[in-house]
Scaffold this active site. Structure first.
Site: not given
Length: 407
Positions: A81, A83, A89-91, A93, A122, A407
């Site tokens: 995962v 970004v 902080r721009r959406g 994710l 999360y 993983f």
């Protein structure tokens, strides 16, 4: 975020996605490790976030199957995962995870999972820590003191290349005894558990595999471990996995590990919280738990499908008011009627007996977190006395959930 598009990353884009991941995680892997990651990602769902043709976000998901109480479920397991630092902080994710949730729901996968690199991230996406692990250290400079007699069947070292064929059937059988365990194909055995050179510590030996039981008889247990000499201390045995049918079989494997020549410390990462070793070890100064950590984080993508798919240890009839801002279809009041014979979960206008967030219901789903603990922590509200106790009895599993496949 209107300028960001979410779509599949083609196989030709895997190297670009890996470069983004390495940037985000501050890694510069050797070519062999990069090739290993590339090979893993070929079989994953790969979702990218693109802005003006540039990859600014990446998430992959292994198409795993995970054991749950009474059965197993398909479970996309998130990894890599990432970004881009220019797009935090721009959406990005949020958009990638929403896309993955939508695909999982369409594919009939009622749960998803991950290992969290940062715990704080999360929970807001509805993931809760569903299994925990212990780090255990054993001082093996003297014989391991035990309160039980170890199994006296023979121990034998086997060639790691033969291990998948010998151990897979045993692992698959024992996997059903605990929730949270991932089904392993031959490639996962070879590429994750039995790879010759450890990816994190190249001073460790190749994997060693010891099996309890005569060649002509059934496997009663096994351990996978590596060793390392140390200039300033006795040698290390790093235990990666140990499985056994009985406490006596487990004791035999621990005694073997503690008796390896030229070593003086066993370090075992990711042991079950309810490992019987903690009880049958005669000297808890010799066998020490040095850490506990959340392991598998679970997300209930479809609460109804997840609850009706697992088994229940005792009857319960209650109304849950579930809060779920990310997946509104899960939210609201539902009557849960469950018993060892089955389960129904239907919308209702009846008053709620318990309010709970989806993330906390996910943490309790495999039996590893008690509802009454959530109530006492202020994370769930018991509106009808006795509801938490009844749910805990119904959610109970004989063994705590456990996950060691990272993983």
């Amino acid at each position: 975020m209107e300028s960001v598009q979410f779509c599949d990353i083609p196989e030709s884009g895997i190297d670009r996605a890996l470069s983004l991941a390495y940037l985000v995680f501050h890694e510069t892997p050797e070519e062999e490790k990069r090739k290993h990651h590339h090979d893993l990602l070929r079989d994953c769902t790969r979702i990218g976030a693109y802005e003006n043709g540039e990859l600014v976000g990446f998430v992959a998901a292994f198409p795993f199957t995970v054991s749950v109480p009474g059965g197993e479920l398909p479970c996309p397991c998130l990894t890599f995962v990432s970004v881009a630092p220019t797009h935090r902080r721009r959406g990005v994710l949020s958009g990638m995870i929403a896309e993955l949730f939508a695909r999982a729901a369409a594919d009939g996968s009622p749960i998803a999972a991950l290992w969290a690199s940062e715990d704080a991230i999360y929970g807001r996406f509805g993931f809760g820590p569903a299994t925990y692990g212990h780090t255990v250290e054993i001082d093996s400079r003297r014989p391991l003191a035990l309160r039980i007699t170890p199994d006296d069947r023979p121990l034998r070292l086997i060639d790691p290349t033969d291990a998948p064929a010998l151990l897979a059937e045993y692992y698959d059988r024992t996997r059903t005894e605990r929730a949270g365990r991932i089904a392993r194909g031959e490639a996962w055995w070879r590429e994750e558990w039995l790879v010759t050179e450890d990816q994190e510590d190249d001073e460790l030996s190749p994997p060693r595999v010891v099996v309890l039981g005569a060649p002509e008889g059934p496997v009663a247990g096994y351990a996978i471990y590596r060793t390392k000499t140390r200039d300033d201390a006795p040698g290390l045995v790093r235990l990666d996995e140990l499985e056994a049918d009985t406490p006596a079989a487990e004791a035999a494997l621990w005694r073997y590990l503690a008796s390896i020549d030229l070593t003086g410390l066993i370090r075992a990462w990711g042991r079950p919280v309810d490992d019987p070793l903690h009880l049958f070890a005669a000297d808890r100064d010799q066998v020490r738990v040095t850490g506990e950590f959340p392991a598998l984080w679970l997300r209930l993508i479809d609460v109804r499908a997840a609850l009706t798919a697992r088994s229940w240890a005792a009857p319960v009839d209650t109304v849950l008011d579930v809060r779920d801002d990310r997946l509104p279809a899960n939210a609201g009041r539902h009557r849960l009627t469950a018993s060892p014979d089955g389960c129904t979960y239907e919308s209702t206008e009846r008053p709620a007996d318990l309010t709970v967030e989806a993330r906390d219901l996910a943490a309790a789903y495999l039996g590893g977190t008690r509802i009454d603990a959530l109530v006492r922590a202020g994370l769930a509200t018991e509106l009808t006395p006795g509801t938490a106790a009844a749910l805990d009895a119904a959610l109970h599993t004989a063994r705590l959930p456990h996950t060691v496949d990272e993983f």
